[in-house]
Scaffold this motif. Sequence first.
Motif, PDB file in Angstrom:
ATOM      1  N   GLY A  56       1.189  -1.213   0.343  1.00 51.74           N
ATOM      2  CA  GLY A  56       0.266  -0.062   0.632  1.00 51.74           C
ATOM      3  C   GLY A  56       0.829   1.421   0.025  1.00 51.74           C
ATOM      4  O   GLY A  56       0.373   2.532   0.024  1.00 51.74           O
ATOM      5  N   LEU A  57       1.860   0.897  -0.401  1.00 50.61           N
ATOM      6  CA  LEU A  57       2.881   2.432  -0.248  1.00 50.61           C
ATOM      7  C   LEU A  57       3.120   2.977  -1.771  1.00 50.61           C
ATOM      8  O   LEU A  57       4.587   3.412  -1.343  1.00 50.61           O
ATOM      9  CB  LEU A  57       4.120   2.106   0.370  1.00 50.61           C
ATOM     10  CG  LEU A  57       4.048   1.367   2.135  1.00 50.61           C
ATOM     11  CD1 LEU A  57       5.249   1.007   2.539  1.00 50.61           C
ATOM     12  CD2 LEU A  57       3.999   2.260   2.643  1.00 50.61           C
ATOM     13  N   ALA A  58       2.591   2.667  -2.625  1.00 50.17           N
ATOM     14  CA  ALA A  58       2.937   2.618  -4.471  1.00 50.17           C
ATOM     15  C   ALA A  58       3.089   4.137  -4.306  1.00 50.17           C
ATOM     16  O   ALA A  58       3.931   4.971  -4.946  1.00 50.17           O
ATOM     17  CB  ALA A  58       1.889   2.279  -5.304  1.00 50.17           C
ATOM     18  N   VAL A  59       2.109   5.313  -3.728  1.00 51.55           N
ATOM     19  CA  VAL A  59       2.181   6.360  -3.886  1.00 51.55           C
ATOM     20  C   VAL A  59       2.920   7.054  -3.173  1.00 51.55           C
ATOM     21  O   VAL A  59       3.743   8.200  -3.247  1.00 51.55           O
ATOM     22  CB  VAL A  59       0.585   6.998  -4.295  1.00 51.55           C
ATOM     23  CG1 VAL A  59       0.509   8.484  -3.688  1.00 51.55           C
ATOM     24  CG2 VAL A  59      -0.279   6.625  -4.963  1.00 51.55           C
ATOM     25  N   ALA A  60       3.161   6.495  -2.373  1.00 56.54           N
ATOM     26  CA  ALA A  60       4.233   7.350  -0.761  1.00 56.54           C
ATOM     27  C   ALA A  60       5.818   7.102  -1.154  1.00 56.54           C
ATOM     28  O   ALA A  60       6.648   7.851  -1.410  1.00 56.54           O
ATOM     29  CB  ALA A  60       3.933   6.891   0.570  1.00 56.54           C
ATOM     30  N   ASN A  61       5.695   6.090  -2.120  1.00 56.64           N
ATOM     31  CA  ASN A  61       7.388   5.442  -2.915  1.00 56.64           C
ATOM     32  C   ASN A  61       7.259   6.249  -3.558  1.00 56.64           C
ATOM     33  O   ASN A  61       8.709   6.969  -3.495  1.00 56.64           O
ATOM     34  CB  ASN A  61       7.090   4.091  -2.656  1.00 56.64           C
ATOM     35  CG  ASN A  61       7.345   3.380  -1.225  1.00 56.64           C
ATOM     36  OD1 ASN A  61       7.562   4.151  -0.270  1.00 56.64           O
ATOM     37  ND2 ASN A  61       7.897   2.057  -2.031  1.00 56.64           N
ATOM     38  N   THR A  62       6.822   6.938  -4.339  1.00 56.59           N
ATOM     39  CA  THR A  62       6.540   7.587  -6.091  1.00 56.59           C
ATOM     40  C   THR A  62       7.283   8.755  -5.075  1.00 56.59           C
ATOM     41  O   THR A  62       8.014   9.870  -5.887  1.00 56.59           O
ATOM     42  CB  THR A  62       5.671   7.845  -6.638  1.00 56.59           C
ATOM     43  OG1 THR A  62       5.504   5.683  -6.988  1.00 56.59           O
ATOM     44  CG2 THR A  62       6.101   8.179  -8.013  1.00 56.59           C
ATOM     45  N   LEU A  63       6.266   9.441  -4.366  1.00 56.42           N
ATOM     46  CA  LEU A  63       7.097  10.526  -3.609  1.00 56.42           C
ATOM     47  C   LEU A  63       7.796  10.378  -3.298  1.00 56.42           C
ATOM     48  O   LEU A  63       8.398  11.672  -3.558  1.00 56.42           O
ATOM     49  CB  LEU A  63       5.315  11.276  -2.806  1.00 56.42           C
ATOM     50  CG  LEU A  63       4.608  11.424  -3.687  1.00 56.42           C
ATOM     51  CD1 LEU A  63       2.865  11.586  -2.400  1.00 56.42           C
ATOM     52  CD2 LEU A  63       3.769  12.858  -4.377  1.00 56.42           C
ATOM     53  N   GLY A  64       8.202   9.983  -2.293  1.00 58.72           N
ATOM     54  CA  GLY A  64       9.958  10.098  -2.089  1.00 58.72           C
ATOM     55  C   GLY A  64      10.938   9.989  -3.122  1.00 58.72           C
ATOM     56  O   GLY A  64      12.266  10.594  -2.354  1.00 58.72           O
ATOM     57  N   GLY A  65      10.894   9.613  -4.124  1.00 55.71           N
ATOM     58  CA  GLY A  65      11.816   9.035  -4.809  1.00 55.71           C
ATOM     59  C   GLY A  65      11.929  10.457  -5.667  1.00 55.71           C
ATOM     60  O   GLY A  65      13.342  10.352  -5.971  1.00 55.71           O
ATOM     61  N   LEU A  66      10.424  11.163  -5.996  1.00 55.15           N
ATOM     62  CA  LEU A  66      10.614  12.228  -6.905  1.00 55.15           C
ATOM     63  C   LEU A  66      11.274  13.292  -5.871  1.00 55.15           C
ATOM     64  O   LEU A  66      12.267  14.295  -6.194  1.00 55.15           O
ATOM     65  CB  LEU A  66       8.961  12.688  -6.948  1.00 55.15           C
ATOM     66  CG  LEU A  66       8.144  11.822  -8.200  1.00 55.15           C
ATOM     67  CD1 LEU A  66       6.975  12.240  -7.747  1.00 55.15           C
ATOM     68  CD2 LEU A  66       9.271  12.309  -9.645  1.00 55.15           C
ATOM     69  N   GLN A  67      11.201  13.064  -3.927  1.00 58.95           N
ATOM     70  CA  GLN A  67      12.386  13.948  -3.729  1.00 58.95           C
ATOM     71  C   GLN A  67      13.528  13.503  -3.306  1.00 58.95           C
ATOM     72  O   GLN A  67      14.031  14.341  -3.115  1.00 58.95           O
ATOM     73  CB  GLN A  67      11.366  14.416  -2.240  1.00 58.95           C
ATOM     74  CG  GLN A  67       9.410  14.589  -2.157  1.00 58.95           C
ATOM     75  CD  GLN A  67       9.351  14.453  -0.341  1.00 58.95           C
ATOM     76  OE1 GLN A  67       8.934  13.516   0.104  1.00 58.95           O
ATOM     77  NE2 GLN A  67       8.637  15.800  -0.292  1.00 58.95           N
ATOM     78  N   ALA A  68      13.350  12.854  -3.886  1.00 55.26           N
ATOM     79  CA  ALA A  68      15.154  12.177  -3.586  1.00 55.26           C
ATOM     80  C   ALA A  68      15.440  12.668  -5.145  1.00 55.26           C
ATOM     81  O   ALA A  68      17.051  12.475  -4.815  1.00 55.26           O
ATOM     82  CB  ALA A  68      14.948  10.778  -3.386  1.00 55.26           C
ATOM     83  N   GLY A  69      15.437  12.683  -5.858  1.00 60.23           N
ATOM     84  CA  GLY A  69      15.495  13.246  -7.272  1.00 60.23           C
ATOM     85  C   GLY A  69      15.385  12.915  -8.685  1.00 60.23           C
ATOM     86  O   GLY A  69      15.902  12.949  -9.157  1.00 60.23           O
ATOM     87  N   ALA A  70      14.230  11.976  -8.186  1.00 64.05           N
ATOM     88  CA  ALA A  70      13.606  11.193  -9.462  1.00 64.05           C
ATOM     89  C   ALA A  70      12.860  12.391 -10.115  1.00 64.05           C
ATOM     90  O   ALA A  70      12.109  13.480  -9.657  1.00 64.05           O
ATOM     91  CB  ALA A  70      13.004   9.799  -9.368  1.00 64.05           C
TER      92      ALA A  70
END
Length: 382
Positions: free
Chosen positions: A200-214
């Motif tokens: 259930g973390l796909a949206v949260a992980n995507t946001l985290g990845g974008l904040q990390a520079g993706a």
Amino acid sequence: MRDDIILEDTTLRDGEQAPGVAFSRDTKIAIFNALVDAGVRWIEAGIPAMGGQDVEAMKVMLERRDEVNLIGWNRGVLDDLKYTISLGFKAIHLGLPTSNIHLDKSVKKDRGWLLSTAQDMVKFAKDQGCFVSISAEDVGRTNLNFLQEYAGKVAEAGADRLRLSDTIGILDTAGYAERVAAVVAAADIDTQTHCHNDFGLAVANTLGGLQAGARYFHVTVNAIGERAGMPDLAQMVLALSQFHGKDLGIDTTKLVALSQLVAEACGTPIQPWQPVVGMNVFAHESGIHTKGMLSDANTFEPFMPELVGGTRRLVVGKHSGRAVIKHQLEQDGVEVNESVLGECLTQVRGYAIEHRGEVPATALRQIYRTALAGASSHKATQ
């Protein structure tokens, strides 16, 4: 978060890989056109090696190549890549695994094979003038040092972006962001998030990845995809807009209609509580909520239904209060005697329990008439 982030939809590729989902040629084209018309400008069109109706649909999609960046997905097989390019794709993706378990158990190769194959195929596609995307599949179980080495090698070969695929969705937000940040620090290449929703973390992980520079991120309509699915397009668009001020060029008023189109194609109804597009997102039943909504629509909604093409509903049911019963009756042209609303409320709750749901307008009118008649009869016998 970068200012140039790019949404890429993979409903027609990873989305259709959801077990039991099979889109026809016409369905694929309809979904594709709806995505483009909603403002999506990067779309993973499918897997050309599938042939048949899939390729027929992709040929039609390619007619709009001036409007959208179409990506053809390929296995790490040169013949697949050559075929995709021959169809007219100017952007291709190469799917290759980087974890030991996938190399050993899935493709039965070693890291040396992976590095040489990745570099050779990237160079071949670049020589054909293609935009080249390549995967690090199963990034959650890939050794971090090797992931950085792999990123460097594909960047040297000319790859335009590296897709960091949490193939089985085992990373939490901090873990996924760590891998994105490690690649961003190690290699001069754009990265793309590709997160699965097993926890259930796909949206949260995507946001985290974008904040990390993706820079790029994958989504699907209704979060469809393998196993538990992927990040939902509507949820990501709204989250990025509301929390980060990012305008991705998507016409949000078309999100509900787009969701309904894909739900019908999948033969799976949208859950009422599906964020952003579900029918309950703008539905209110409890007495406190409906009373507040009758006073000010901002009291119990984070954004207006019009923003996403939704519709507000005030529901009469077990948890309703007098205010919404009166309001709904008046909306139906009934001049309400407030003295019988207490009895109406009792009957409404009983009806909702018996019928396991909301009380429709016809039933509410009958409940009101019965309560009114009962009050009149009681008054006459006094």
